[in-house]
Scaffold this motif. Structure first.
Motif, PDB file in Angstrom:
ATOM      1  N   GLY A  41       0.826  -1.202   0.000  1.00  0.00           N
ATOM      2  CA  GLY A  41       0.000   0.000   0.000  1.00  0.00           C
ATOM      3  C   GLY A  41       0.858   1.248   0.000  1.00  0.00           C
ATOM      4  N   LYS A  42       0.551   2.200   0.888  1.00  0.00           N
ATOM      5  CA  LYS A  42       1.275   3.466   0.876  1.00  0.00           C
ATOM      6  C   LYS A  42       2.640   3.378   1.535  1.00  0.00           C
ATOM      7  CE  LYS A  42      -0.990   5.436   5.005  1.00  0.00           C
ATOM      8  NZ  LYS A  42      -1.847   6.547   5.477  1.00  0.00           N
ATOM      9  N   VAL A  43       2.915   2.299   2.252  1.00  0.00           N
ATOM     10  CA  VAL A  43       4.258   2.078   2.805  1.00  0.00           C
ATOM     11  C   VAL A  43       4.857   0.889   2.061  1.00  0.00           C
ATOM     12  CG1 VAL A  43       5.645   1.660   4.872  1.00  0.00           C
ATOM     13  CG2 VAL A  43       3.527   2.969   5.046  1.00  0.00           C
ATOM     14  N   ASN A  44       5.327   1.166   0.857  1.00  0.00           N
ATOM     15  CA  ASN A  44       5.844   0.147  -0.044  1.00  0.00           C
ATOM     16  C   ASN A  44       7.218   0.602  -0.539  1.00  0.00           C
ATOM     17  OD1 ASN A  44       4.474  -2.338  -1.714  1.00  0.00           O
ATOM     18  ND2 ASN A  44       6.097  -1.365  -2.893  1.00  0.00           N
ATOM     19  N   ARG A  45       8.275   0.001  -0.019  1.00  0.00           N
ATOM     20  CA  ARG A  45       9.630   0.450  -0.340  1.00  0.00           C
ATOM     21  C   ARG A  45      10.184  -0.199  -1.608  1.00  0.00           C
ATOM     22  NH1 ARG A  45       8.623   4.385   3.184  1.00  0.00           N
ATOM     23  NH2 ARG A  45       9.031   3.860   5.363  1.00  0.00           N
ATOM     24  N   LEU A  46       9.808  -1.434  -1.879  1.00  0.00           N
ATOM     25  CA  LEU A  46      10.361  -2.145  -3.032  1.00  0.00           C
ATOM     26  C   LEU A  46       9.827  -1.559  -4.334  1.00  0.00           C
ATOM     27  CD1 LEU A  46      10.154  -5.871  -1.844  1.00  0.00           C
ATOM     28  CD2 LEU A  46      12.103  -4.295  -1.714  1.00  0.00           C
ATOM     29  N   GLU A  70       8.528  -3.162  -6.676  1.00  0.00           N
ATOM     30  CA  GLU A  70       7.298  -3.898  -6.968  1.00  0.00           C
ATOM     31  C   GLU A  70       6.218  -3.516  -5.962  1.00  0.00           C
ATOM     32  OE1 GLU A  70       5.985  -8.608  -7.463  1.00  0.00           O
ATOM     33  OE2 GLU A  70       8.021  -8.050  -6.909  1.00  0.00           O
ATOM     34  N   GLN A  71       5.014  -3.208  -6.435  1.00  0.00           N
ATOM     35  CA  GLN A  71       3.930  -2.761  -5.565  1.00  0.00           C
ATOM     36  C   GLN A  71       3.150  -3.953  -5.019  1.00  0.00           C
ATOM     37  OE1 GLN A  71       3.346   0.527  -4.743  1.00  0.00           O
ATOM     38  NE2 GLN A  71       1.823  -0.212  -3.271  1.00  0.00           N
ATOM     39  N   PHE A  72       2.835  -3.901  -3.722  1.00  0.00           N
ATOM     40  CA  PHE A  72       2.028  -4.922  -3.072  1.00  0.00           C
ATOM     41  C   PHE A  72       0.785  -4.267  -2.477  1.00  0.00           C
ATOM     42  CE2 PHE A  72       6.207  -6.763  -3.235  1.00  0.00           C
ATOM     43  CZ  PHE A  72       5.995  -8.128  -3.436  1.00  0.00           C
ATOM     44  N   PRO A  73      -0.300  -5.025  -2.302  1.00  0.00           N
ATOM     45  CA  PRO A  73      -1.538  -4.448  -1.765  1.00  0.00           C
ATOM     46  C   PRO A  73      -1.391  -4.004  -0.315  1.00  0.00           C
ATOM     47  CG  PRO A  73      -1.716  -6.824  -1.910  1.00  0.00           C
ATOM     48  CD  PRO A  73      -0.460  -6.459  -2.626  1.00  0.00           C
ATOM     49  N   SER A  74      -2.250  -3.083   0.088  1.00  0.00           N
ATOM     50  CA  SER A  74      -2.247  -2.603   1.469  1.00  0.00           C
ATOM     51  C   SER A  74      -2.920  -3.622   2.374  1.00  0.00           C
ATOM     52  CB  SER A  74      -2.988  -1.279   1.566  1.00  0.00           C
ATOM     53  OG  SER A  74      -4.379  -1.469   1.343  1.00  0.00           O
ATOM     54  N   ALA A  75      -2.693  -3.453   3.677  1.00  0.00           N
ATOM     55  CA  ALA A  75      -3.358  -4.307   4.663  1.00  0.00           C
ATOM     56  C   ALA A  75      -4.872  -4.151   4.564  1.00  0.00           C
ATOM     57  CB  ALA A  75      -2.865  -3.965   6.060  1.00  0.00           C
ATOM     58  N   ALA A  76      -5.334  -2.915   4.369  1.00  0.00           N
ATOM     59  CA  ALA A  76      -6.780  -2.679   4.289  1.00  0.00           C
ATOM     60  C   ALA A  76      -7.402  -3.427   3.110  1.00  0.00           C
ATOM     61  CB  ALA A  76      -7.064  -1.187   4.170  1.00  0.00           C
ATOM     62  N   GLU A  77      -6.723  -3.437   1.972  1.00  0.00           N
ATOM     63  CA  GLU A  77      -7.243  -4.152   0.805  1.00  0.00           C
ATOM     64  C   GLU A  77      -7.336  -5.645   1.085  1.00  0.00           C
ATOM     65  OE1 GLU A  77      -5.853  -1.693  -3.098  1.00  0.00           O
ATOM     66  OE2 GLU A  77      -4.226  -2.469  -1.841  1.00  0.00           O
ATOM     67  N   LEU A  78      -6.335  -6.185   1.759  1.00  0.00           N
ATOM     68  CA  LEU A  78      -6.366  -7.603   2.107  1.00  0.00           C
ATOM     69  C   LEU A  78      -7.473  -7.885   3.116  1.00  0.00           C
ATOM     70  CD1 LEU A  78      -2.516  -8.207   2.401  1.00  0.00           C
ATOM     71  CD2 LEU A  78      -4.013  -9.028   0.577  1.00  0.00           C
ATOM     72  N   GLY A  79      -7.639  -6.968   4.070  1.00  0.00           N
ATOM     73  CA  GLY A  79      -8.699  -7.153   5.049  1.00  0.00           C
ATOM     74  C   GLY A  79     -10.082  -7.117   4.423  1.00  0.00           C
ATOM     75  N   GLU A  80     -10.264  -6.247   3.427  1.00  0.00           N
ATOM     76  CA  GLU A  80     -11.558  -6.146   2.747  1.00  0.00           C
ATOM     77  C   GLU A  80     -11.868  -7.410   1.936  1.00  0.00           C
ATOM     78  OE1 GLU A  80     -11.313  -2.573   0.497  1.00  0.00           O
ATOM     79  OE2 GLU A  80     -11.331  -1.269   2.271  1.00  0.00           O
ATOM     80  N   LEU A  81     -10.842  -8.016   1.354  1.00  0.00           N
ATOM     81  CA  LEU A  81     -11.058  -9.279   0.647  1.00  0.00           C
ATOM     82  C   LEU A  81     -11.470 -10.383   1.611  1.00  0.00           C
ATOM     83  CD1 LEU A  81      -8.103  -9.440  -1.914  1.00  0.00           C
ATOM     84  CD2 LEU A  81     -10.526  -9.176  -2.418  1.00  0.00           C
ATOM     85  N   ASN A  82     -10.923 -10.299   2.841  1.00  0.00           N
ATOM     86  CA  ASN A  82     -11.268 -11.218   3.922  1.00  0.00           C
ATOM     87  C   ASN A  82     -11.058 -12.678   3.545  1.00  0.00           C
ATOM     88  OD1 ASN A  82     -12.011 -11.684   6.573  1.00  0.00           O
ATOM     89  ND2 ASN A  82     -14.192 -11.906   6.081  1.00  0.00           N
ATOM     90  N   ASP A  83      -9.934 -12.925   2.884  1.00  0.00           N
ATOM     91  CA  ASP A  83      -9.543 -14.292   2.537  1.00  0.00           C
ATOM     92  C   ASP A  83      -8.146 -14.517   3.101  1.00  0.00           C
ATOM     93  OD1 ASP A  83      -8.634 -16.655   1.321  1.00  0.00           O
ATOM     94  OD2 ASP A  83      -9.895 -16.323  -0.443  1.00  0.00           O
ATOM     95  N   THR A  84      -8.054 -15.264   4.183  1.00  0.00           N
ATOM     96  CA  THR A  84      -6.762 -15.428   4.851  1.00  0.00           C
ATOM     97  C   THR A  84      -5.751 -16.165   3.975  1.00  0.00           C
ATOM     98  OG1 THR A  84      -7.592 -17.421   5.962  1.00  0.00           O
ATOM     99  CG2 THR A  84      -7.700 -15.343   7.183  1.00  0.00           C
ATOM    100  N   GLY A 100      -4.962   4.280   9.143  1.00  0.00           N
ATOM    101  CA  GLY A 100      -5.829   4.130   7.968  1.00  0.00           C
ATOM    102  C   GLY A 100      -5.658   2.808   7.250  1.00  0.00           C
ATOM    103  N   SER A 101      -5.269   2.864   5.985  1.00  0.00           N
ATOM    104  CA  SER A 101      -5.153   1.667   5.141  1.00  0.00           C
ATOM    105  C   SER A 101      -3.984   0.774   5.533  1.00  0.00           C
ATOM    106  CB  SER A 101      -5.007   2.076   3.676  1.00  0.00           C
ATOM    107  OG  SER A 101      -3.809   2.806   3.472  1.00  0.00           O
ATOM    108  N   ARG A 102      -3.158   1.229   6.460  1.00  0.00           N
ATOM    109  CA  ARG A 102      -2.055   0.385   6.919  1.00  0.00           C
ATOM    110  C   ARG A 102      -2.549  -0.733   7.846  1.00  0.00           C
ATOM    111  NH1 ARG A 102       2.224   4.314   9.490  1.00  0.00           N
ATOM    112  NH2 ARG A 102       3.492   2.399   9.501  1.00  0.00           N
ATOM    113  N   ALA A 103      -3.754  -0.582   8.382  1.00  0.00           N
ATOM    114  CA  ALA A 103      -4.336  -1.587   9.266  1.00  0.00           C
ATOM    115  C   ALA A 103      -5.185  -2.570   8.463  1.00  0.00           C
ATOM    116  CB  ALA A 103      -5.185  -0.922  10.340  1.00  0.00           C
ATOM    117  N   PHE A 104      -5.315  -3.793   8.987  1.00  0.00           N
ATOM    118  CA  PHE A 104      -6.123  -4.812   8.309  1.00  0.00           C
ATOM    119  C   PHE A 104      -7.616  -4.576   8.497  1.00  0.00           C
ATOM    120  CE2 PHE A 104      -2.083  -7.155   8.725  1.00  0.00           C
ATOM    121  CZ  PHE A 104      -1.937  -7.608   7.424  1.00  0.00           C
ATOM    122  N   GLY A 105      -7.974  -3.645   9.381  1.00  0.00           N
ATOM    123  CA  GLY A 105      -9.384  -3.364   9.571  1.00  0.00           C
ATOM    124  C   GLY A 105      -9.643  -2.541  10.804  1.00  0.00           C
ATOM    125  N   ALA A 106     -10.940  -2.353  11.095  1.00  0.00           N
ATOM    126  CA  ALA A 106     -11.357  -1.527  12.227  1.00  0.00           C
ATOM    127  C   ALA A 106     -11.794  -2.361  13.417  1.00  0.00           C
ATOM    128  CB  ALA A 106     -12.500  -0.614  11.793  1.00  0.00           C
TER     129      ALA A 106
END
Length: 416
Positions: free
Chosen positions: A163-168, A170-184, A223-229
């Motif tokens: 997400g917004k803290v992506n140093r490499l 190559e871009q990877f999804p944020s924690a929030a996006e993964l949490g919204e998918l809700n597929d472990t 914000g989006s750095r967290a997996f959810g609320a």
């Protein structure tokens, strides 16, 4: 029965392929080659294929000597004591500091060479400013790893959350996006991909996952750095992330005791959390408890004032919060690392070198100073003086260095 087992085997294999394909398609992540049998622990050797006519020649001996197969505990204990006895006070302090550098080329700058080879700094943190391409980063880390003069591996660390803290590159999804998918399964696969990408670059530690719960919609930094609320979402997905990430690199949960319910960014000034320990136990601490139960390697302590726990010092400088609550109450025995001390939450309240002394006295194992080389030098010198003048017992420094050395010399034992 045999056919039933084969059916289960191939069903499982097909599911894994689908998960990896889904992550790849959704987020354009370069997939790792799937395996359907137990695999050995991944060694830290560069294996990224680069688009270059001139292949990078890797000195295999450097990586073979850095991390070996898991060794018997008694052998590691003796090795740790032998190495510790050979270190000067300056080198011991160097093992407890994680410093940022300004380099952005494939070659290592003179300043960085001095920092590691002459001043004994044992750990580097990389930021976006240090990374131009995979090829540059591979060569640069390879050269970094040659520099320690005390026969102790140099740790290269990074904040690679996605997400917004992506140093490499190559871009990877944020924690929030993964949490919204809700597929472990997808979250775990994403952790595995990030971990392998880092390990292939010979990066040793990732300051991830974020264990904060985004419970305050006015929070300016999580914000989006967290997996959810909710505690359930963060606990569930951070556990899955750890399962993937922890096979390849050391993992760091952050920001203890929880940065989610704040309206101030600790990069700018010091947030205040008006909760008791019992109240924190109902929400913020749940992901941390689970991560500790799952043997997370390290916990990063945030610059957060929690007056009902310690009215005088922020968590990152608080002996009560670190040595009592985190060590004794939560029984965490891994590395404890400060958030970057060059953040407004500290520098607006304290002189940096004095904050570093308080951080060690409070119980932190390692301190991050990610910016300002002159300030890094002042911190190092002030810590040396604090030991020489009796403000910090050298036995306390030895205790912290032992933990770092035990992980460095037998890192494979800590990878899940």
């Amino acid at each position: 029965m045999k056919h039933k087992r084969l059916l289960i085997f191939f069903s499982t294999a097909l599911t894994l392929v689908i998960v990896i394909y889904a992550v790849t398609m959704l987020y354009n992540i370069k997939p790792a080659a799937p395996t359907f049998v137990d695999t050995p622990i991944v060694e830290h050797k560069p294996s990224i294929e680069l688009d270059s006519e001139e292949p990078i020649v890797i000195d295999e001996e450097i990586y073979e000597n850095s991390y070996t197969e898991q060794q018997p505990e008694e052998d590691i204990i003796q090795q740790v004591e032998d190495r510790l006895a050979q270190l000067t006070l300056e080198e011991k302090i160097g093992q407890l500091l994680i410093v940022g550098i300004e380099d952005r080329a494939s070659t290592v700058s003179t300043d960085t060479r001095r920092l590691i080879a002459e001043q004994g700094i044992g750990n580097i943190i990389l930021f976006k400013r240090n990374i131009d391409s995979e090829q540059q980063l591979t060569t640069f880390i390879h050269e970094l790893k040659k520099l320690p003069s005390n026969d102790i591996p140099l740790w290269v660390t990074i904040d690679q959350e996605g997400g917004k803290v992506n140093r490499l590159p190559e871009q990877f999804p944020s924690a929030a996006e993964l949490g919204e998918l809700n597929d472990t399964a997808i979250t775990q696969a994403n952790g595995d991909l990030i971990g392998k990408a880092l390990a292939d670059l010979s990066i040793d530690m990732n300051f991830s996952p974020v264990l904060d719960i985004n419970s305050n919609p006015n929070n300016p930094v999580i914000g989006s750095r967290a997996f959810g609320a909710t505690a359930d979402s963060v606990t569930t997905h951070s556990t899955a992330m750890l399962e993937g990430l922890g096979k390849h690199v050391l993992t760091v949960g952050k920001h203890f005791p929880g940065h989610g319910d704040t309206t101030i960014d600790s990069h700018i000034e010091l947030p205040v959390i008006d909760k008791s320990w019992d109240e924190l136990e109902q929400l913020e601490l749940l992901p941390f408890r689970t991560a500790i139960a799952n043997d997370i390697d390290a916990i990063m302590v945030g610059h957060l004032l929690v007056p009902k726990l310690d009215a005088d010092y922020p968590a990152s400088l608080s002996k009560t919060i670190i040595s009592y609550y985190l060590r004794k109450v939560l029984q965490f025995d891994g590395l404890i690392i400060t958030d970057d001390l060059i953040m407004g939450g500290i520098t607006e309240q304290y002189e940096l070198s004095e904050a570093a002394v308080k951080a060690i006295q409070a119980g932190n194992t390692m301190l991050i100073i990610g910016h300002k080389p002159k300030q890094q030098q002042l911190v190092r010198q002030r810590l040396i003086e604090a030991v020489e003048q009796g403000e910090i017992d050298e036995a306390l420094i030895d205790e912290r260095v032992r933990l770092v050395l035990s992980m460095k010399l037998n890192m494979q034992a800590y990878l899940q």
